[in-house]
Design a protein around this motif. Structure first.
Motif, PDB file in Angstrom:
ATOM      1  N   SER A   1       0.768  -1.252   0.018  1.00 49.71           N
ATOM      2  CA  SER A   1       0.010  -0.035   0.110  1.00 49.71           C
ATOM      3  C   SER A   1       0.895   1.115  -0.145  1.00 49.71           C
ATOM      4  O   SER A   1       1.933   1.262   0.818  1.00 49.71           O
ATOM      5  CB  SER A   1      -0.841   0.237   1.337  1.00 49.71           C
ATOM      6  N   ILE A   2       0.559   2.176  -0.808  1.00 49.73           N
ATOM      7  CA  ILE A   2       1.220   3.543  -0.840  1.00 49.73           C
ATOM      8  C   ILE A   2       1.028   4.109   0.633  1.00 49.73           C
ATOM      9  O   ILE A   2       1.982   5.031   0.896  1.00 49.73           O
ATOM     10  CB  ILE A   2       0.596   4.571  -2.073  1.00 49.73           C
ATOM     11  N   ASP A   3       0.019   3.917   1.292  1.00 49.45           N
ATOM     12  CA  ASP A   3      -0.116   4.317   2.663  1.00 49.45           C
ATOM     13  C   ASP A   3       1.018   4.072   3.702  1.00 49.45           C
ATOM     14  O   ASP A   3       1.284   4.652   4.832  1.00 49.45           O
ATOM     15  CB  ASP A   3      -1.373   4.152   3.174  1.00 49.45           C
ATOM     16  N   ASP A   4       1.647   2.887   3.247  1.00 51.04           N
ATOM     17  CA  ASP A   4       2.738   2.265   4.364  1.00 51.04           C
ATOM     18  C   ASP A   4       4.021   3.534   4.128  1.00 51.04           C
ATOM     19  O   ASP A   4       4.810   3.111   5.031  1.00 51.04           O
ATOM     20  CB  ASP A   4       3.219   1.194   3.874  1.00 51.04           C
TER      21      ASP A   4
ATOM     22  N   ASN B   1       2.278  -5.386  -4.571  1.00 57.33           N
ATOM     23  CA  ASN B   1       0.786  -5.263  -5.411  1.00 57.33           C
ATOM     24  C   ASN B   1       0.812  -4.566  -6.728  1.00 57.33           C
ATOM     25  O   ASN B   1       1.265  -3.362  -6.595  1.00 57.33           O
ATOM     26  CB  ASN B   1       0.248  -4.688  -4.149  1.00 57.33           C
ATOM     27  N   ALA B   2       0.398  -5.312  -7.520  1.00 52.51           N
ATOM     28  CA  ALA B   2       0.257  -4.438  -9.001  1.00 52.51           C
ATOM     29  C   ALA B   2      -1.247  -4.356  -9.142  1.00 52.51           C
ATOM     30  O   ALA B   2      -1.349  -4.179 -10.221  1.00 52.51           O
ATOM     31  CB  ALA B   2       0.830  -5.664  -9.927  1.00 52.51           C
ATOM     32  N   GLY B   3      -1.992  -4.045  -8.153  1.00 45.62           N
ATOM     33  CA  GLY B   3      -3.257  -4.048  -8.246  1.00 45.62           C
ATOM     34  C   GLY B   3      -4.282  -4.964  -7.732  1.00 45.62           C
ATOM     35  O   GLY B   3      -4.230  -6.085  -8.078  1.00 45.62           O
ATOM     36  N   ASP B   4      -5.135  -4.640  -6.569  1.00 36.30           N
ATOM     37  CA  ASP B   4      -5.808  -5.748  -6.047  1.00 36.30           C
ATOM     38  C   ASP B   4      -7.491  -5.143  -6.004  1.00 36.30           C
ATOM     39  O   ASP B   4      -7.809  -4.351  -5.359  1.00 36.30           O
ATOM     40  CB  ASP B   4      -5.394  -5.989  -4.279  1.00 36.30           C
ATOM     41  N   GLY B   5      -8.019  -5.460  -7.152  1.00 38.31           N
ATOM     42  CA  GLY B   5      -9.338  -5.213  -7.250  1.00 38.31           C
ATOM     43  C   GLY B   5      -9.595  -3.610  -7.319  1.00 38.31           C
ATOM     44  O   GLY B   5      -8.895  -2.857  -7.850  1.00 38.31           O
ATOM     45  N   SER B   6     -10.442  -3.272  -6.367  1.00 37.32           N
ATOM     46  CA  SER B   6     -10.790  -1.661  -6.415  1.00 37.32           C
ATOM     47  C   SER B   6     -10.002  -1.080  -5.460  1.00 37.32           C
ATOM     48  O   SER B   6     -10.103   0.342  -5.041  1.00 37.32           O
ATOM     49  CB  SER B   6     -12.212  -1.401  -6.514  1.00 37.32           C
ATOM     50  N   ASN B   7      -9.305  -1.715  -4.565  1.00 33.51           N
ATOM     51  CA  ASN B   7      -8.400  -1.297  -3.412  1.00 33.51           C
ATOM     52  C   ASN B   7      -7.394  -0.297  -3.738  1.00 33.51           C
ATOM     53  O   ASN B   7      -7.483   0.931  -3.550  1.00 33.51           O
ATOM     54  CB  ASN B   7      -8.342  -2.451  -2.658  1.00 33.51           C
ATOM     55  N   GLU B   8      -6.438  -0.929  -4.173  1.00 33.06           N
ATOM     56  CA  GLU B   8      -4.983   0.040  -4.471  1.00 33.06           C
ATOM     57  C   GLU B   8      -4.271  -0.599  -5.671  1.00 33.06           C
ATOM     58  O   GLU B   8      -4.284  -1.614  -6.022  1.00 33.06           O
ATOM     59  CB  GLU B   8      -4.137   0.105  -3.216  1.00 33.06           C
ATOM     60  N   HIS B   9      -3.305   0.544  -6.080  1.00 30.62           N
ATOM     61  CA  HIS B   9      -2.549   0.189  -7.187  1.00 30.62           C
ATOM     62  C   HIS B   9      -1.192   1.056  -6.851  1.00 30.62           C
ATOM     63  O   HIS B   9      -0.701   2.092  -7.403  1.00 30.62           O
ATOM     64  CB  HIS B   9      -2.869   0.478  -8.311  1.00 30.62           C
TER      65      HIS B   9
ATOM     66  N   VAL C   1      -6.966   5.906  -8.308  1.00 34.26           N
ATOM     67  CA  VAL C   1      -7.227   7.204  -7.428  1.00 34.26           C
ATOM     68  C   VAL C   1      -6.916   6.841  -5.985  1.00 34.26           C
ATOM     69  O   VAL C   1      -6.380   7.755  -5.416  1.00 34.26           O
ATOM     70  CB  VAL C   1      -8.567   7.470  -7.869  1.00 34.26           C
ATOM     71  N   HIS C   2      -7.432   5.748  -5.675  1.00 37.54           N
ATOM     72  CA  HIS C   2      -7.202   5.372  -3.991  1.00 37.54           C
ATOM     73  C   HIS C   2      -5.970   5.709  -3.650  1.00 37.54           C
ATOM     74  O   HIS C   2      -5.403   6.343  -2.756  1.00 37.54           O
ATOM     75  CB  HIS C   2      -7.914   4.111  -3.605  1.00 37.54           C
ATOM     76  N   SER C   3      -4.839   5.076  -4.413  1.00 41.71           N
ATOM     77  CA  SER C   3      -3.628   5.139  -4.133  1.00 41.71           C
ATOM     78  C   SER C   3      -2.894   6.585  -4.169  1.00 41.71           C
ATOM     79  O   SER C   3      -2.048   7.017  -3.489  1.00 41.71           O
ATOM     80  CB  SER C   3      -2.675   4.198  -4.976  1.00 41.71           C
ATOM     81  N   LEU C   4      -3.253   7.093  -5.371  1.00 40.33           N
ATOM     82  CA  LEU C   4      -2.865   8.529  -5.604  1.00 40.33           C
ATOM     83  C   LEU C   4      -3.294   9.531  -4.270  1.00 40.33           C
ATOM     84  O   LEU C   4      -2.427  10.205  -3.851  1.00 40.33           O
ATOM     85  CB  LEU C   4      -3.360   9.079  -6.723  1.00 40.33           C
ATOM     86  N   VAL C   5      -4.412   9.246  -3.845  1.00 42.96           N
ATOM     87  CA  VAL C   5      -4.905  10.208  -2.755  1.00 42.96           C
ATOM     88  C   VAL C   5      -4.224   9.859  -1.413  1.00 42.96           C
ATOM     89  O   VAL C   5      -3.491  10.763  -0.841  1.00 42.96           O
ATOM     90  CB  VAL C   5      -6.488   9.830  -2.572  1.00 42.96           C
ATOM     91  N   LEU C   6      -3.943   8.492  -1.355  1.00 51.43           N
ATOM     92  CA  LEU C   6      -3.162   8.150   0.072  1.00 51.43           C
ATOM     93  C   LEU C   6      -1.727   8.470  -0.346  1.00 51.43           C
ATOM     94  O   LEU C   6      -0.977   8.834   0.952  1.00 51.43           O
ATOM     95  CB  LEU C   6      -3.332   6.448   0.145  1.00 51.43           C
ATOM     96  N   GLY C   7      -1.133   8.600  -1.309  1.00 56.75           N
ATOM     97  CA  GLY C   7       0.272   9.240  -1.483  1.00 56.75           C
ATOM     98  C   GLY C   7       0.310  10.388  -1.333  1.00 56.75           C
ATOM     99  O   GLY C   7       1.274  11.063  -0.719  1.00 56.75           O
ATOM    100  N   ALA C   8      -0.468  11.150  -2.207  1.00 61.45           N
ATOM    101  CA  ALA C   8      -0.270  12.696  -2.322  1.00 61.45           C
ATOM    102  C   ALA C   8      -0.377  13.480  -1.235  1.00 61.45           C
ATOM    103  O   ALA C   8       0.052  14.399  -0.746  1.00 61.45           O
ATOM    104  CB  ALA C   8      -1.286  12.995  -3.513  1.00 61.45           C
ATOM    105  N   ARG C   9      -1.468  12.796  -0.154  1.00 61.21           N
ATOM    106  CA  ARG C   9      -1.666  13.678   1.008  1.00 61.21           C
ATOM    107  C   ARG C   9      -0.647  13.566   2.035  1.00 61.21           C
ATOM    108  O   ARG C   9      -0.454  14.420   2.679  1.00 61.21           O
ATOM    109  CB  ARG C   9      -2.906  12.961   1.626  1.00 61.21           C
ATOM    110  N   LYS C  10       0.457  12.804   1.640  1.00 62.39           N
ATOM    111  CA  LYS C  10       1.615  13.109   2.704  1.00 62.39           C
ATOM    112  C   LYS C  10       2.657  14.269   2.183  1.00 62.39           C
ATOM    113  O   LYS C  10       3.393  14.657   2.958  1.00 62.39           O
ATOM    114  CB  LYS C  10       2.764  11.945   2.089  1.00 62.39           C
TER     115      LYS C  10
END
Ligand code: CP
Length: 356
Positions: free
Chosen positions: A14-17, A136-144, A179-188
């Motif tokens: 996860s990018i959030d890590d 993780n190269a993409g897990d469903g609609s969760n993260e990439h 989009v989910h991963s971008l938000v979790l990364g960019a917000r840092k």
């Protein structure tokens, strides 16, 4: 268990890590690894390392750029997983298949349609004391997460900055994992804001609504652009509608449908949920605006804009940056941080604490 991983991260899930400093170091490594020409430049930093691509969903960019990244770093790839040629055809489970591949590889790059599945595979490997790193190269609609890394790298290249950026998120914000991963990364990064323009009610889920996030109807997009201060740094992040995930919700037996019927449903959903970013939109944006798209695209960007030389249109550069970013990810997770930063390449303007 063998002690591996990058700065305490055993797998890239996860990018959030990642902390801000870790993201900057990753992008800085990608910059060092951005080769000056296409031809013949191969490193030997990951000589002896083996990667297995395990894609349970289709991919053009992620799989090929990971394979190219491994070759560019001097490592090797096993042939990509195909269910019909694996022992899954005889009834072997997905986990047993992953466990099998992990006996022969250093990296498993895994894409799977079920959210959190890749993390579950990694946890099971850890319990076995296996040494393979899982990406993780993409897990469903969760993260990439590696898509977010290359998206941030593109923003960094376009703006020389990741602070103070306004991200306008367009399209399918519900199922779009990038989009989910971008938000979790960019917000840092500091002073970043997000505004959503979903189509057809495909809104961003609450857990991704960060930094005062608000949403507008896609029909208000042009008008919104005109309200932006001319000095803003703006990313228009267009995404396709994840028609296959919508189809699975609408039709219980969708996966059993023949290809002709699937194509009909795809065309029906694309027709129902479509929008397009045009040159007219870009004409009213602030000077520092870049149009990104993780691709593949539907009709969100027409050919004449996608293949234009207009500077604000970055998806082809963005796609290309997948290579150095994934070289960096493999190199750092392969324990080669020191070797990467010893390469003779200028460091671009990242803060000193990101440089090693
Ligand atoms: N952006 C992206 O993940 O593309 P692929 O599905 O082609 O890998």
């Amino acid at each position: 268990m063998v002690e591996i991983g990058w700065r305490g991260h055993r797998h890239l899930l996860s990018i959030d890590d990642f902390s801000r400093e870790e993201l900057e170091a990753m992008l800085n490594a990608a910059n060092v690894l951005t080769l000056d020409s296409d031809e013949g430049q191969k490193l030997d930093i990951l000589k002896g390392f083996i990667l297995k691509p395990v894609f349970f969903e289709p991919s053009s960019r992620t799989q090929n750029s990971f394979e190219a990244a491994m070759l560019s770093m001097g490592g090797s790839n096993l042939s990509p997983h195909l269910t019909i040629t694996s022992s899954m055809e005889k009834g072997e489970t997905e986990q047993d298949t992953i466990t099998t591949y992990a006996q022969y590889s250093d990296f498993l790059v895994v894409r799977h349609p079920r959210p959190n599945s890749v993390r579950e595979f990694a946890i099971t490997l850890d319990k076995q004391g296996n040494r393979a790193r899982v990406i993780n190269a993409g897990d469903g609609s969760n993260e990439h997460p590696t898509q977010a890394l290359l998206d941030l790298y593109t923003v960094m290249k376009e703006f020389k900055e990741l602070d103070g950026v306004t991200y306008l998120l367009l399209g399918d914000l519900k199922y779009g994992r990038t989009v989910h991963s971008l938000v979790l990364g960019a917000r840092k990064f500091d002073g970043v804001s997000f505004v959503g323009f979903p189509v057809g009610g495909l809104s961003l889920s609450p857990q991704y609504r960060q930094n005062g996030y608000n949403e507008h109807d896609i029909s208000d997009f042009r008008q919104f652009l005109e309200t932006l201060p001319r000095t803003s740094r703006v990313v228009i992040y267009a995404t396709r509608v994840q028609w296959e995930r919508i189809a699975r919700e609408r039709y219980e037996n969708f996966d059993q449908f023949d290809e002709k019927e699937k194509a009909r449903i795809r065309s029906e959903i694309y027709k129902e949920l479509n929008y397009q970013v045009t040159a007219e939109h870009l004409a009213v944006t602030p000077d520092l605006t870049t149009l990104l798209h993780p691709l593949p695209r539907g009709s969100e960007i027409a050919d004449e804009l996608f293949y234009s030389n207009q500077l604000q249109v970055a998806p082809i550069r963005q796609m290309r940056y997948g290579l150095p970013v994934r070289m960096a990810a493999l190199g750092l997770y392969g324990g080669k941080e020191k070797e990467i930063f010893e390469l003779p390449k200028g460091i671009f303007n990242l803060p000193a604490h990101a440089q090693v």
